[in-house]
Design an enzyme around this catalytic site. Structure first.
Site, PDB file in Angstrom:
ATOM      1  N   CYS A  81       0.815  -1.223   0.000  1.00 48.43           N
ATOM      2  CA  CYS A  81       0.000   0.000   0.000  1.00 48.43           C
ATOM      3  C   CYS A  81       0.848   1.273   0.000  1.00 48.43           C
ATOM      4  O   CYS A  81       0.698   2.132  -0.866  1.00 48.43           O
ATOM      5  CB  CYS A  81      -0.916  -0.049   1.227  1.00 48.43           C
TER       6      CYS A  81
ATOM      7  N   GLY B 143      -9.459  -3.689 -14.740  1.00 45.98           N
ATOM      8  CA  GLY B 143      -9.845  -3.628 -13.332  1.00 45.98           C
ATOM      9  C   GLY B 143      -9.374  -2.314 -12.726  1.00 45.98           C
ATOM     10  O   GLY B 143      -9.119  -1.325 -13.433  1.00 45.98           O
TER      11      GLY B 143
ATOM     12  N   ILE C 205      -6.549  -1.388 -11.076  1.00 46.59           N
ATOM     13  CA  ILE C 205      -5.201  -0.898 -11.361  1.00 46.59           C
ATOM     14  C   ILE C 205      -5.115  -0.390 -12.791  1.00 46.59           C
ATOM     15  O   ILE C 205      -4.597   0.706 -13.051  1.00 46.59           O
ATOM     16  CB  ILE C 205      -4.150  -2.014 -11.125  1.00 46.59           C
TER      17      ILE C 205
ATOM     18  N   GLU D 127      -9.677  -5.953 -22.038  1.00 49.03           N
ATOM     19  CA  GLU D 127     -10.328  -6.646 -20.927  1.00 49.03           C
ATOM     20  C   GLU D 127     -10.993  -7.928 -21.426  1.00 49.03           C
ATOM     21  O   GLU D 127     -11.732  -7.909 -22.409  1.00 49.03           O
ATOM     22  CB  GLU D 127     -11.358  -5.712 -20.268  1.00 49.03           C
TER      23      GLU D 127
ATOM     24  N   GLY E  58      -4.797  -8.807 -11.844  1.00 49.81           N
ATOM     25  CA  GLY E  58      -5.133  -9.247 -10.498  1.00 49.81           C
ATOM     26  C   GLY E  58      -3.895  -9.494  -9.650  1.00 49.81           C
ATOM     27  O   GLY E  58      -2.765  -9.323 -10.109  1.00 49.81           O
TER      28      GLY E  58
ATOM     29  N   HIS F 113     -25.455  22.130   2.449  1.00 50.70           N
ATOM     30  CA  HIS F 113     -25.635  22.608   1.077  1.00 50.70           C
ATOM     31  C   HIS F 113     -24.642  23.732   0.810  1.00 50.70           C
ATOM     32  O   HIS F 113     -24.452  24.584   1.676  1.00 50.70           O
ATOM     33  CB  HIS F 113     -27.060  23.145   0.903  1.00 50.70           C
TER      34      HIS F 113
HETATM   35  P1  FAD Z   1       0.769  -5.873   1.890  1.00 50.89           P
HETATM   36  O1  FAD Z   1       0.506  -4.423   1.876  1.00 50.89           O
HETATM   37  O2  FAD Z   1       1.031  -6.559   0.601  1.00 50.89           O
HETATM   38  O3  FAD Z   1       2.000  -6.073   2.867  1.00 50.89           O
HETATM   39  C1  FAD Z   1       2.578  -7.318   3.075  1.00 50.89           C
HETATM   40  C2  FAD Z   1       4.017  -7.109   3.473  1.00 50.89           C
HETATM   41  O4  FAD Z   1       4.533  -8.348   3.905  1.00 50.89           O
HETATM   42  C3  FAD Z   1       4.921  -6.648   2.338  1.00 50.89           C
HETATM   43  O5  FAD Z   1       5.593  -5.469   2.698  1.00 50.89           O
HETATM   44  C4  FAD Z   1       5.905  -7.794   2.140  1.00 50.89           C
HETATM   45  O6  FAD Z   1       7.221  -7.327   1.843  1.00 50.89           O
HETATM   46  C5  FAD Z   1       5.874  -8.450   3.498  1.00 50.89           C
HETATM   47  N1  FAD Z   1       6.203  -9.877   3.458  1.00 50.89           N
HETATM   48  C6  FAD Z   1       5.658 -10.827   2.652  1.00 50.89           C
HETATM   49  N2  FAD Z   1       6.175 -12.034   2.946  1.00 50.89           N
HETATM   50  C7  FAD Z   1       7.056 -11.837   3.951  1.00 50.89           C
HETATM   51  C8  FAD Z   1       7.889 -12.709   4.698  1.00 50.89           C
HETATM   52  N3  FAD Z   1       7.912 -14.024   4.488  1.00 50.89           N
HETATM   53  N4  FAD Z   1       8.672 -12.160   5.660  1.00 50.89           N
HETATM   54  C9  FAD Z   1       8.669 -10.816   5.904  1.00 50.89           C
HETATM   55  N5  FAD Z   1       7.885  -9.968   5.239  1.00 50.89           N
HETATM   56  C10 FAD Z   1       7.077 -10.467   4.280  1.00 50.89           C
HETATM   57  N6  FAD Z   1      -6.089  -0.716  -1.708  1.00 50.89           N
HETATM   58  C11 FAD Z   1      -6.930   0.241  -1.265  1.00 50.89           C
HETATM   59  O7  FAD Z   1      -7.687   0.004  -0.325  1.00 50.89           O
HETATM   60  N7  FAD Z   1      -6.931   1.500  -1.818  1.00 50.89           N
HETATM   61  C12 FAD Z   1      -6.130   1.817  -2.855  1.00 50.89           C
HETATM   62  O8  FAD Z   1      -6.162   2.946  -3.332  1.00 50.89           O
HETATM   63  C13 FAD Z   1      -5.259   0.828  -3.363  1.00 50.89           C
HETATM   64  N8  FAD Z   1      -4.438   1.103  -4.383  1.00 50.89           N
HETATM   65  C14 FAD Z   1      -3.572   0.144  -4.834  1.00 50.89           C
HETATM   66  C15 FAD Z   1      -2.764   0.441  -5.909  1.00 50.89           C
HETATM   67  C16 FAD Z   1      -1.878  -0.508  -6.407  1.00 50.89           C
HETATM   68  C17 FAD Z   1      -0.990  -0.166  -7.575  1.00 50.89           C
HETATM   69  C18 FAD Z   1      -1.795  -1.792  -5.773  1.00 50.89           C
HETATM   70  C19 FAD Z   1      -0.823  -2.825  -6.259  1.00 50.89           C
HETATM   71  C20 FAD Z   1      -2.607  -2.104  -4.700  1.00 50.89           C
HETATM   72  C21 FAD Z   1      -3.520  -1.140  -4.232  1.00 50.89           C
HETATM   73  N9  FAD Z   1      -4.384  -1.413  -3.176  1.00 50.89           N
HETATM   74  C22 FAD Z   1      -5.260  -0.451  -2.741  1.00 50.89           C
HETATM   75  C23 FAD Z   1      -4.392  -2.720  -2.497  1.00 50.89           C
HETATM   76  C24 FAD Z   1      -3.608  -2.630  -1.179  1.00 50.89           C
HETATM   77  O9  FAD Z   1      -2.304  -2.202  -1.448  1.00 50.89           O
HETATM   78  C25 FAD Z   1      -3.595  -3.979  -0.485  1.00 50.89           C
HETATM   79  O10 FAD Z   1      -4.919  -4.446  -0.320  1.00 50.89           O
HETATM   80  C26 FAD Z   1      -2.946  -3.866   0.889  1.00 50.89           C
HETATM   81  O11 FAD Z   1      -1.637  -3.379   0.790  1.00 50.89           O
HETATM   82  C27 FAD Z   1      -2.945  -5.221   1.591  1.00 50.89           C
HETATM   83  O12 FAD Z   1      -2.336  -5.086   2.835  1.00 50.89           O
HETATM   84  P2  FAD Z   1      -1.613  -6.320   3.543  1.00 50.89           P
HETATM   85  O13 FAD Z   1      -1.106  -5.784   4.834  1.00 50.89           O
HETATM   86  O14 FAD Z   1      -2.508  -7.489   3.546  1.00 50.89           O
HETATM   87  O15 FAD Z   1      -0.404  -6.703   2.581  1.00 50.89           O
HETATM   88  P1  NAD Z   2      -8.704  -6.620 -10.757  1.00 52.26           P
HETATM   89  O1  NAD Z   2      -9.141  -7.946 -10.299  1.00 52.26           O
HETATM   90  O2  NAD Z   2      -9.349  -5.397 -10.230  1.00 52.26           O
HETATM   91  O3  NAD Z   2      -8.820  -6.527 -12.352  1.00 52.26           O
HETATM   92  C1  NAD Z   2      -8.190  -7.421 -13.206  1.00 52.26           C
HETATM   93  C2  NAD Z   2      -8.940  -7.421 -14.521  1.00 52.26           C
HETATM   94  O4  NAD Z   2      -8.174  -8.154 -15.458  1.00 52.26           O
HETATM   95  C3  NAD Z   2     -10.311  -8.082 -14.449  1.00 52.26           C
HETATM   96  O5  NAD Z   2     -11.260  -7.205 -14.995  1.00 52.26           O
HETATM   97  C4  NAD Z   2     -10.141  -9.351 -15.258  1.00 52.26           C
HETATM   98  O6  NAD Z   2     -11.320  -9.744 -15.920  1.00 52.26           O
HETATM   99  C5  NAD Z   2      -9.069  -8.938 -16.227  1.00 52.26           C
HETATM  100  N1  NAD Z   2      -8.287 -10.039 -16.798  1.00 52.26           N
HETATM  101  C6  NAD Z   2      -7.830 -11.145 -16.175  1.00 52.26           C
HETATM  102  N2  NAD Z   2      -7.105 -11.884 -17.023  1.00 52.26           N
HETATM  103  C7  NAD Z   2      -7.073 -11.224 -18.206  1.00 52.26           C
HETATM  104  C8  NAD Z   2      -6.477 -11.467 -19.472  1.00 52.26           C
HETATM  105  N3  NAD Z   2      -5.724 -12.550 -19.689  1.00 52.26           N
HETATM  106  N4  NAD Z   2      -6.665 -10.571 -20.463  1.00 52.26           N
HETATM  107  C9  NAD Z   2      -7.421  -9.464 -20.251  1.00 52.26           C
HETATM  108  N5  NAD Z   2      -8.011  -9.183 -19.076  1.00 52.26           N
HETATM  109  C10 NAD Z   2      -7.838 -10.043 -18.057  1.00 52.26           C
HETATM  110  O7  NAD Z   2      -7.122  -6.619 -10.500  1.00 52.26           O
HETATM  111  P2  NAD Z   2      -6.074  -5.439 -10.537  1.00 52.26           P
HETATM  112  O8  NAD Z   2      -6.603  -4.249 -11.256  1.00 52.26           O
HETATM  113  O9  NAD Z   2      -4.802  -6.056 -10.981  1.00 52.26           O
HETATM  114  O10 NAD Z   2      -5.953  -5.060  -9.014  1.00 52.26           O
HETATM  115  C11 NAD Z   2      -5.510  -6.044  -8.062  1.00 52.26           C
HETATM  116  C12 NAD Z   2      -6.071  -5.781  -6.704  1.00 52.26           C
HETATM  117  O11 NAD Z   2      -5.531  -4.601  -6.157  1.00 52.26           O
HETATM  118  C13 NAD Z   2      -7.572  -5.644  -6.742  1.00 52.26           C
HETATM  119  O12 NAD Z   2      -8.116  -6.735  -6.065  1.00 52.26           O
HETATM  120  C14 NAD Z   2      -7.885  -4.388  -6.026  1.00 52.26           C
HETATM  121  O13 NAD Z   2      -8.751  -4.620  -4.962  1.00 52.26           O
HETATM  122  C15 NAD Z   2      -6.554  -3.882  -5.487  1.00 52.26           C
HETATM  123  N6  NAD Z   2      -6.466  -2.448  -5.827  1.00 52.26           N
HETATM  124  C16 NAD Z   2      -7.353  -1.593  -5.246  1.00 52.26           C
HETATM  125  C17 NAD Z   2      -7.335  -0.257  -5.591  1.00 52.26           C
HETATM  126  C18 NAD Z   2      -8.316   0.662  -4.963  1.00 52.26           C
HETATM  127  O14 NAD Z   2      -8.910   0.284  -3.968  1.00 52.26           O
HETATM  128  N7  NAD Z   2      -8.504   1.874  -5.472  1.00 52.26           N
HETATM  129  C19 NAD Z   2      -6.435   0.219  -6.522  1.00 52.26           C
HETATM  130  C20 NAD Z   2      -5.564  -0.682  -7.113  1.00 52.26           C
HETATM  131  C21 NAD Z   2      -5.590  -2.022  -6.747  1.00 52.26           C
END
Ligand code: FAD
Ligand code: NAD
Length: 467
Positions: free
Chosen positions: A44, A183, A185, A204, A273, A446
């Site tokens: 995150c 999706g 991202i 998609e 995903g 408002h």
């Molecule tokens: P993570 O944040 O993935 O943290 C897990 C940590 O564990 C990592 O730092 C990793 O290095 C560490 N780790 C893993 N294995 C080990 C190990 N064996 N030993 C030590 N450390 C380890 N969610 C939202 O709600 N809002 C958003 O706007 C949003 N935007 C996103 C944008 C992008 C580009 C991406 C990729 C994700 C986004 N998400 C968003 C999703 C969000 O980042 C995750 O849902 C969230 O970070 C999950 O939290 P977590 O604590 O489960 O795991």
């Molecule tokens: P996602 O699951 O949101 O979207 C992936 C999309 O890829 C789906 O629509 C799926 O149908 C499509 N897809 C899968 N295989 C495909 C293929 N071979 N060809 C074309 N399309 C294909 O996943 P994401 O966008 O990678 O995000 C990953 C996770 O990170 C999500 O679960 C989301 O909750 C989290 N995230 C959250 C936020 C936020 O809360 N604003 C922002 C970024 C990421």
């Protein structure tokens, strides 16, 4: 001497893990958190929510300038241009401040950061780097990583075929960015680079964007993204990507099968995903087997089937969202401390931070019907909201789905410039078991965008004022 080195060892310092560690320490438990990254905050803060929102904000400011929105309000700047390095450095500053903030909070709460990768030796003995520690309770909060697309090699360094981490770090505006996956991202990061000047094509697999969201919202979102200039290739799959020099060639096929075609790009973002991180934890040593989706199953207290081992966040079933992970972090620590930590998984808002933002909480109209509810739906267009009119951001609508018999709100879905902020009210109302009438008779300030939620709630009874 204490039986264990720690009362609680949390593996992973993302929003799930760092919150669990802080709450456990607040509750008087001796707590450590193992994290292998150089900085705290997990996906995150380092490569997810925070850097993406910084780029979304910066690119939104540029678009307001470039598309004449600011000029409408008399703010005229000639020859506007984007300095990508500066934008990236501002993003890096936000990330540094926030990850440093977690380090400060660990010190303040006396959480020990064990630097290194953690792996189980037994349920209470964990190797972290070269050190072995024991803990009465272990919380697995290892998060998730990008799902690879078979046959497509990501190389974030080269910057041609990238995943979300690479797309957050580009040092140039691509000419043609092809996003695989419509999706969250794909749409957020696709929006960033489109606003800065890239042609963006989203491929998609399904026949609509944003799976899991309300059907009308998905359709409206597609309409708006197209209007903004994104090309959407729905019901299409990518079967391969080859790179030659600085160009990538994608092979596309209709999802249902048929003739293939090729598409050229100078940047390809794979965003199909994410999958749970369990590799390297040596779960075999404690007899814990992930389910067939690779997730660790828990009961509603976040306890796994192994005594003393708990799990939260992206590594367990449910939406992969930071706020879900955080709430589970608080709850698991409270449960370990003998309190009653609860997360209401029926009320977890989700937000796509595009412009306009897209947000929802609870059941979609389709899911409500499928669950057997007789429903009433109220809708209100942002076009009829006075603040949206004033700010010239009238795209979208708010939709309230209520049970026809009890009037209880089952779900709220919206597209609006500030939907991410507005959805909090809907979540709170649902958490309190509100009816649509409760929202309709709550006085809203408002002029605010939130009045559209009040009006959509009034529309459930067929009596909105402003349409
Ligand atoms: P993570 O944040 O993935 O943290 C897990 C940590 O564990 C990592 O730092 C990793 O290095 C560490 N780790 C893993 N294995 C080990 C190990 N064996 N030993 C030590 N450390 C380890 N969610 C939202 O709600 N809002 C958003 O706007 C949003 N935007 C996103 C944008 C992008 C580009 C991406 C990729 C994700 C986004 N998400 C968003 C999703 C969000 O980042 C995750 O849902 C969230 O970070 C999950 O939290 P977590 O604590 O489960 O795991
Ligand atoms: P996602 O699951 O949101 O979207 C992936 C999309 O890829 C789906 O629509 C799926 O149908 C499509 N897809 C899968 N295989 C495909 C293929 N071979 N060809 C074309 N399309 C294909 O996943 P994401 O966008 O990678 O995000 C990953 C996770 O990170 C999500 O679960 C989301 O909750 C989290 N995230 C959250 C936020 C936020 O809360 N604003 C922002 C970024 C990421």
């Amino acid at each position: 001497m204490a039986e264990y080195d720690y009362d609680v060892l949390v593996i992973g310092a993302g929003p799930g893990g760092y919150v669990a560690a802080i709450r456990a320490a607040q509750l008087g438990l001796k707590t450590a958190c193992a994290e292998s990254r150089e900085t705290l905050g997990g996906t995150c803060l380092n490569v997810g929510c925070i850097p993406s929102k910084a780029l979304l904000h910066g690119s939104e400011l540029f678009e307001e300038l470039a598309d004449g929105t600011l000029a409408k309000f008399g703010i005229v700047t000639d020859n506007a241009r984007v300095d990508v390095a500066k934008l990236q450095s501002e993003k890096a500053t936000a990330v540094k401040e926030l990850t440093g903030g977690i380090e400060y909070l660990f010190k303040k709460n006396k959480v020990t950061w064990l630097k290194g990768r953690a792996a189980f030796e037994d349920a209470h003995t964990i190797k972290v780097g070269d050190e072995t520690v024991t803990a009465k309770n272990v919380v697995i909060a290892t998060g998730s990583s990008v799902t690879p697309l078979p046959g497509v090699a990501v190389d974030n360094e080269a910057g041609i075929v990238v995943d979300s981490t690479g797309a957050l770090a580009l040092d140039r505006v691509p000419q043609h960015l092809v996003v695989i996956g419509g999706g969250v991202i794909g749409l957020e990061l696709g929006s960033v680079w489109r606003r800065l000047g890239a042609k963006v094509t989203v491929v998609e697999f399904l026949d609509q964007l944003l799976p899991g969201m309300d059907g009308e919202v998905r359709k409206e979102a597609a309409k708006l993204f197209k209007k903004q200039g994104m090309e959407l290739r729905l019901s299409t799959k990518v079967t391969g990507v080859t790179v030659k020099g600085k160009k990538a060639t994608l092979t596309l096929e209709p999802a249902a099968g048929g003739d293939s075609e090729t598409l050229e790009a100078d940047c390809v973002l794979v965003a199909i995903g994410r999958r749970p991180n369990t590799e390297g934890l040596n779960l075999d040593a404690i007899g814990l087997k992930p389910n067939d989706r690779g997730q660790i199953e828990t009961d509603e207290d976040f306890a796994t089937s192994v005594d003393g081992v708990w799990a939260i966040g992206d590594v367990i079933p449910g939406p992969m969202l930071a706020h879900k992970a955080e709430d589970e972090g608080v709850a698991v620590a409270e449960n370990i401390a003998g309190q009653t930590g609860i997360v209401n998984h029926a009320v977890i808002p989700s937000v796509v931070y595009t412009m306009p933002e897209i947000a929802g909480v609870g059941l979609t109209e389709e899911a409500a019907k499928e669950a057997g509810h007789e429903i009433k739906v109220g809708k209100f267009p942002m076009m009829a909201n006075s603040r949206a009119k004033t700010n010239r951001d009238t795209d979208g609508f708010v939709k309230v789905v209520a049970d026809a018999k009890t009037d209880r709100v089952l779900g709220v879905w919206m597209i609006a410039s500030v939907a991410g902020t507005m959805i909090a009210q809907a979540a709170q109302a649902m958490e309190f078991g509100a009816t649509s009438e409760d929202i309709a008779y709550t006085c809203h300030a408002h002029p605010t965008h939130s009045e559209a939620l009040k009006e959509a709630a009034m529309a459930v009874q067929g009596k909105p004022i402003h349409i």
